[in-house]
Design an enzyme around this catalytic site. Structure first.
Site, PDB file in Angstrom:
ATOM      1  N   SER A   1       0.737  -1.372   0.109  1.00  0.00           N
ATOM      2  CA  SER A   1       0.028   0.010   0.033  1.00  0.00           C
ATOM      3  C   SER A   1       0.793   1.162  -0.109  1.00  0.00           C
ATOM      4  O   SER A   1       1.682   1.531   0.798  1.00  0.00           O
ATOM      5  CB  SER A   1      -0.951   0.030   1.193  1.00  0.00           C
ATOM      6  OG  SER A   1      -1.372   1.321   1.337  1.00  0.00           O
TER       7      SER A   1
ATOM      8  N   HIS B   1      -1.047  -1.265  -4.432  1.00  0.00           N
ATOM      9  CA  HIS B   1      -2.166  -0.873  -3.817  1.00  0.00           C
ATOM     10  C   HIS B   1      -2.507   0.517  -3.487  1.00  0.00           C
ATOM     11  O   HIS B   1      -1.603   1.098  -2.864  1.00  0.00           O
ATOM     12  CB  HIS B   1      -2.378  -1.805  -2.357  1.00  0.00           C
ATOM     13  CG  HIS B   1      -3.876  -1.493  -1.679  1.00  0.00           C
ATOM     14  ND1 HIS B   1      -4.862  -2.221  -1.958  1.00  0.00           N
ATOM     15  CD2 HIS B   1      -4.370  -0.704  -0.723  1.00  0.00           C
ATOM     16  CE1 HIS B   1      -6.034  -2.026  -1.109  1.00  0.00           C
ATOM     17  NE2 HIS B   1      -5.727  -1.017  -0.444  1.00  0.00           N
TER      18      HIS B   1
ATOM     19  N   ASP C   1      -4.647   3.811  -1.940  1.00  0.00           N
ATOM     20  CA  ASP C   1      -5.787   4.031  -1.138  1.00  0.00           C
ATOM     21  C   ASP C   1      -6.291   5.612  -1.313  1.00  0.00           C
ATOM     22  O   ASP C   1      -5.621   6.508  -1.083  1.00  0.00           O
ATOM     23  CB  ASP C   1      -5.230   3.952   0.232  1.00  0.00           C
ATOM     24  CG  ASP C   1      -4.998   2.517   0.669  1.00  0.00           C
ATOM     25  OD1 ASP C   1      -5.909   1.815   0.628  1.00  0.00           O
ATOM     26  OD2 ASP C   1      -3.899   2.279   0.918  1.00  0.00           O
TER      27      ASP C   1
ATOM     28  N   MET D   1      -8.973   8.285  -0.372  1.00  0.00           N
ATOM     29  CA  MET D   1      -9.829   8.727   0.681  1.00  0.00           C
ATOM     30  C   MET D   1     -10.334  10.237   0.507  1.00  0.00           C
ATOM     31  O   MET D   1      -9.763  10.947   0.253  1.00  0.00           O
ATOM     32  CB  MET D   1      -8.878   8.723   2.152  1.00  0.00           C
ATOM     33  CG  MET D   1      -8.218   7.517   2.377  1.00  0.00           C
ATOM     34  SD  MET D   1      -7.462   7.558   4.055  1.00  0.00           S
ATOM     35  CE  MET D   1      -6.624   6.059   3.811  1.00  0.00           C
TER      36      MET D   1
ATOM     37  N   HIS E   1      -8.263   1.289  -4.370  1.00  0.00           N
ATOM     38  CA  HIS E   1      -9.015   0.796  -3.197  1.00  0.00           C
ATOM     39  C   HIS E   1      -9.644   2.264  -2.984  1.00  0.00           C
ATOM     40  O   HIS E   1      -9.074   3.100  -2.439  1.00  0.00           O
ATOM     41  CB  HIS E   1      -8.383   0.619  -2.064  1.00  0.00           C
ATOM     42  CG  HIS E   1      -9.261   0.297  -0.786  1.00  0.00           C
ATOM     43  ND1 HIS E   1      -8.654   0.205   0.640  1.00  0.00           N
ATOM     44  CD2 HIS E   1     -10.613   0.346  -0.417  1.00  0.00           C
ATOM     45  CE1 HIS E   1      -9.481   0.091   1.308  1.00  0.00           C
ATOM     46  NE2 HIS E   1     -10.790   0.224   0.587  1.00  0.00           N
TER      47      HIS E   1
ATOM     48  N   MET F   1     -12.056   4.571  -0.872  1.00  0.00           N
ATOM     49  CA  MET F   1     -12.873   4.621   0.301  1.00  0.00           C
ATOM     50  C   MET F   1     -13.378   6.256   0.201  1.00  0.00           C
ATOM     51  O   MET F   1     -13.025   7.180   0.936  1.00  0.00           O
ATOM     52  CB  MET F   1     -11.740   4.766   1.491  1.00  0.00           C
ATOM     53  CG  MET F   1     -11.108   3.545   1.998  1.00  0.00           C
ATOM     54  SD  MET F   1      -9.612   3.537   2.767  1.00  0.00           S
ATOM     55  CE  MET F   1      -8.547   3.516   1.502  1.00  0.00           C
TER      56      MET F   1
ATOM     57  N   MET G   1     -11.375  -5.573   5.157  1.00  0.00           N
ATOM     58  CA  MET G   1     -10.731  -4.498   5.905  1.00  0.00           C
ATOM     59  C   MET G   1     -10.279  -5.274   7.519  1.00  0.00           C
ATOM     60  O   MET G   1     -11.445  -5.571   7.890  1.00  0.00           O
ATOM     61  CB  MET G   1     -11.588  -3.428   6.332  1.00  0.00           C
ATOM     62  CG  MET G   1     -11.628  -2.430   4.895  1.00  0.00           C
ATOM     63  SD  MET G   1     -10.032  -1.988   4.017  1.00  0.00           S
ATOM     64  CE  MET G   1      -9.033  -1.355   5.169  1.00  0.00           C
TER      65      MET G   1
ATOM     66  N   GLY H   1      -3.100   4.319   8.079  1.00  0.00           N
ATOM     67  CA  GLY H   1      -1.974   3.122   7.964  1.00  0.00           C
ATOM     68  C   GLY H   1      -1.500   2.894   9.447  1.00  0.00           C
ATOM     69  O   GLY H   1      -1.724   3.791  10.389  1.00  0.00           O
TER      70      GLY H   1
ATOM     71  N   ASP I   1      -6.636  -6.372   4.315  1.00  0.00           N
ATOM     72  CA  ASP I   1      -5.992  -4.864   4.159  1.00  0.00           C
ATOM     73  C   ASP I   1      -5.874  -4.273   5.479  1.00  0.00           C
ATOM     74  O   ASP I   1      -7.281  -4.090   6.110  1.00  0.00           O
ATOM     75  CB  ASP I   1      -6.666  -4.026   3.415  1.00  0.00           C
ATOM     76  CG  ASP I   1      -5.999  -2.704   2.976  1.00  0.00           C
ATOM     77  OD1 ASP I   1      -5.094  -2.527   3.751  1.00  0.00           O
ATOM     78  OD2 ASP I   1      -6.751  -1.719   2.469  1.00  0.00           O
TER      79      ASP I   1
ATOM     80  N   GLY J   1      -2.932  -3.856   9.004  1.00  0.00           N
ATOM     81  CA  GLY J   1      -1.997  -4.431  10.090  1.00  0.00           C
ATOM     82  C   GLY J   1      -1.452  -5.605   9.773  1.00  0.00           C
ATOM     83  O   GLY J   1      -1.228  -6.666  10.395  1.00  0.00           O
TER      84      GLY J   1
ATOM     85  N   SER K   1       2.539   0.181   6.185  1.00  0.00           N
ATOM     86  CA  SER K   1       3.686   0.537   7.017  1.00  0.00           C
ATOM     87  C   SER K   1       4.867  -0.563   7.488  1.00  0.00           C
ATOM     88  O   SER K   1       5.924  -0.093   7.191  1.00  0.00           O
ATOM     89  CB  SER K   1       3.091   0.968   8.349  1.00  0.00           C
ATOM     90  OG  SER K   1       2.207  -0.032   8.904  1.00  0.00           O
TER      91      SER K   1
HETATM   92  C1  DX5 Z   1      -6.491   1.807   5.529  1.00  0.00           C
HETATM   93  C2  DX5 Z   1      -5.745   1.363   3.985  1.00  0.00           C
HETATM   94  C3  DX5 Z   1      -4.595   0.433   3.943  1.00  0.00           C
HETATM   95  C4  DX5 Z   1      -3.477   0.848   4.585  1.00  0.00           C
HETATM   96  C5  DX5 Z   1      -2.812  -0.248   5.272  1.00  0.00           C
HETATM   97  O1  DX5 Z   1      -7.557   2.553   5.375  1.00  0.00           O
HETATM   98  O2  DX5 Z   1      -7.107   0.923   3.237  1.00  0.00           O
HETATM   99  O3  DX5 Z   1      -4.292   0.093   2.634  1.00  0.00           O
HETATM  100  O4  DX5 Z   1      -2.620   1.622   3.874  1.00  0.00           O
HETATM  101  O5  DX5 Z   1      -1.895   0.088   6.089  1.00  0.00           O
HETATM  102  P1  DX5 Z   1      -1.131  -0.892   7.107  1.00  0.00           P
HETATM  103  O6  DX5 Z   1      -0.456  -1.942   6.193  1.00  0.00           O
HETATM  104  O7  DX5 Z   1       0.119   0.075   7.803  1.00  0.00           O
HETATM  105  O8  DX5 Z   1      -1.930  -1.134   8.302  1.00  0.00           O
HETATM  106 ZN    ZN Z   2      -6.515  -0.117   1.082  1.00  0.00          ZN
END
Ligand code: DX5
Ligand code: ZN
Length: 220
Positions: free
Chosen positions: A8, A33, A35, A37, A66, A68, A137, A144, A175, A177, A198
């Site tokens: 990501s 990936h 993201d 938002m 993705h 959001m 999710m 992240g 997706d 953690g 991360s």
């Molecule tokens: C969260 C995103 C994820 C995020 C994951 O809203 O959709 O893709 O980047 O980040 P990590 O892997 O650090 O949890």
């Molecule tokens: Zn994502």
């Protein structure tokens, strides 16, 4: 099948995006990936089309977008124009999910439906044969670096059972953690694609980290 890895970009160094994309190109990552938002569907704002277009020019890996955002159906053509391989829309953001999935296909992309942590897998029963992927999710979307929600493992197992029962070919992507400890548990539960932000981009050696996730544990 082998586990697919979709790093990501949200946790990348945005001042050095070119280097980060080149790192991804050289790595064993399968996809990238992205993201998006909007500050409405989730309590954060990330990046939009100017960034995705630039990334698409430099990245040799298929793009896993993705969204959001509210009303993702309004942006299908624009996502397709970036050359994205797959478009993920949230179940919670789509009033007419079946129509949106059809429109994503008509625009030439694969379609994925995403579920927030509190949305049960059973809502997918009547769409599972129409999508190429389900994204679960494992954190509440928006940021992240959050802690993995352990109940996701039960959801992966339930989704695997639904897919098998329906003879659907949908992949299961997870997706949030995802790191050394959670990745093998997810693969064992039935996940096909791991998103990780991360853990990869903050690592001292991101290429080795991607490789370690990729070879974490193969399932049957
Ligand atoms: C969260 C995103 C994820 C995020 C994951 O809203 O959709 O893709 O980047 O980040 P990590 O892997 O650090 O949890
Ligand atoms: Zn994502």
């Amino acid at each position: 099948m082998e586990t697919l890895i979709s790093p990501s970009l949200l946790s990348a160094d945005f001042l050095n995006l070119k280097d980060e994309i080149e790192m991804i190109n050289r790595s064993e990552a399968d996809w990238l990936h992205l993201d998006v938002m909007d500050g409405v569907f989730v309590p954060n704002i990330s990046f939009g089309f100017p960034v995705i277009d630039a990334v698409a020019k430099a990245c040799t890996k298929p793009l896993d977008v993705h969204l959001m955002i509210v009303h993702p159906e309004n942006y299908i053509r624009q996502v397709a124009a970036t050359g994205a391989m797959i478009m993920n829309v949230h179940y919670e953001a789509c009033t007419h999910l079946h129509r949106t999935v059809q429109e994503i296909h008509a625009a030439g992309m694969k379609a994925a439906v995403t579920l927030n942590p509190a949305t049960p897998v059973c809502v997918l029963e009547d769409i599972i044969n129409d999508v190429e992927m389900v994204l679960l999710m494992s954190v509440n979307p928006g940021f992240g670096g959050q802690k993995f929600i352990a109940n996701t493992l039960n959801k992966v197992e339930r989704l695997r059972a639904l897919i098998d029962r329906s003879q659907s070919k949908a992949l299961i992507e997870v997706d949030g953690g995802v790191q050394a400890e959670t990745a093998p548990m997810l693969v064992r539960a039935g996940a096909d694609v791991l998103v990780s932000g991360s853990y990869i981009f903050k690592a001292a050696d991101p290429i080795a980290t991607i490789s370690s996730l990729k070879h974490t544990l193969q399932h049957g």
